[in-house]
Design a protein around this motif. Structure first.
Motif, PDB file in Angstrom:
ATOM      1  N   GLU A   2     -44.073   1.964 -14.983  1.00 60.02           N
ATOM      2  CA  GLU A   2     -44.223   2.526 -13.646  1.00 60.02           C
ATOM      3  C   GLU A   2     -44.992   1.586 -12.722  1.00 60.02           C
ATOM      4  O   GLU A   2     -44.672   1.452 -11.557  1.00 60.02           O
ATOM      5  N   ASN A   5     -42.773  -1.106 -10.956  1.00 57.30           N
ATOM      6  CA  ASN A   5     -41.607  -0.714 -10.169  1.00 57.30           C
ATOM      7  C   ASN A   5     -41.373  -1.625  -8.982  1.00 57.30           C
ATOM      8  O   ASN A   5     -40.261  -2.049  -8.736  1.00 57.30           O
ATOM      9  N   TYR A   6     -42.406  -1.913  -8.209  1.00 57.42           N
ATOM     10  CA  TYR A   6     -42.167  -2.768  -7.044  1.00 57.42           C
ATOM     11  C   TYR A   6     -41.900  -4.204  -7.466  1.00 57.42           C
ATOM     12  O   TYR A   6     -40.951  -4.828  -7.014  1.00 57.42           O
ATOM     13  N   ARG A  10     -37.854  -2.764  -7.679  1.00 60.26           N
ATOM     14  CA  ARG A  10     -37.593  -2.704  -6.236  1.00 60.26           C
ATOM     15  C   ARG A  10     -37.207  -4.058  -5.658  1.00 60.26           C
ATOM     16  O   ARG A  10     -36.399  -4.145  -4.745  1.00 60.26           O
ATOM     17  N   ARG A  11     -37.772  -5.126  -6.173  1.00 60.79           N
ATOM     18  CA  ARG A  11     -37.388  -6.452  -5.680  1.00 60.79           C
ATOM     19  C   ARG A  11     -35.955  -6.796  -6.078  1.00 60.79           C
ATOM     20  O   ARG A  11     -35.278  -7.526  -5.370  1.00 60.79           O
ATOM     21  N   GLY A  14     -33.897  -2.984  -4.474  1.00 61.02           N
ATOM     22  CA  GLY A  14     -34.262  -2.393  -3.188  1.00 61.02           C
ATOM     23  C   GLY A  14     -34.514  -0.901  -3.289  1.00 61.02           C
ATOM     24  O   GLY A  14     -34.717  -0.353  -4.372  1.00 61.02           O
ATOM     25  N   TYR A  15     -34.497  -0.238  -2.145  1.00 58.28           N
ATOM     26  CA  TYR A  15     -34.850   1.180  -2.061  1.00 58.28           C
ATOM     27  C   TYR A  15     -33.658   2.092  -1.789  1.00 58.28           C
ATOM     28  O   TYR A  15     -33.836   3.278  -1.564  1.00 58.28           O
ATOM     29  N   LEU A  16     -32.467   1.536  -1.762  1.00 55.81           N
ATOM     30  CA  LEU A  16     -31.302   2.363  -1.463  1.00 55.81           C
ATOM     31  C   LEU A  16     -31.021   3.350  -2.594  1.00 55.81           C
ATOM     32  O   LEU A  16     -31.446   3.166  -3.733  1.00 55.81           O
ATOM     33  N   ARG A  17     -30.265   4.388  -2.271  1.00 59.77           N
ATOM     34  CA  ARG A  17     -29.870   5.379  -3.263  1.00 59.77           C
ATOM     35  C   ARG A  17     -28.476   4.998  -3.760  1.00 59.77           C
ATOM     36  O   ARG A  17     -27.560   4.784  -2.970  1.00 59.77           O
ATOM     37  N   TYR A  18     -28.322   4.911  -5.064  1.00 59.74           N
ATOM     38  CA  TYR A  18     -27.046   4.542  -5.671  1.00 59.74           C
ATOM     39  C   TYR A  18     -26.481   5.763  -6.378  1.00 59.74           C
ATOM     40  O   TYR A  18     -27.074   6.273  -7.315  1.00 59.74           O
TER      41      TYR A  18
END
Length: 95
Positions: A2, A5-6, A10-11, A14-18
């Protein structure tokens, strides 16, 4: 995981929803390679000591090592697991 995560997940995505199954399959394939890259080739500095001096906090870190190196050096891991990891490491090419 956890806390990573970034810096890892996230790198990479990204932050999009798949939502679709194709996107899920693509993410799973990416994670298979990302896991190997991070665990075998990305060194991490672990916090050894944290000392509070007044209002300041002084942190001392261990030498940067990959998670793979830490497992190989550990006395608590069975030698069969270490042999398996060494074989896997020898087959990898980070490029």
């Amino acid at each position: 995981m956890e806390q990573k995560n970034y810096s890892i997940v996230r790198r990479a995505v990204g932050y999009l929803r798949y939502d679709t199954t194709e996107e899920l399959e693509s993410l799973n394939e990416l994670y298979r390679y990302l896991r190997l890259y991070v665990n075998f080739f990305q060194p991490v500095m672990k916090l050894k000591e944290k000392t509070k001096i007044g209002s300041r906090v002084k942190k001392r870190y261990d030498i940067a090592k990959t998670p793979y190196q830490r497992v190989i050096e550990s006395k608590h891991i069975h030698s069969a697991i270490k042999r398996k990891l060494k074989r896997q490491y020898e087959e990898l090419n980070p490029a």
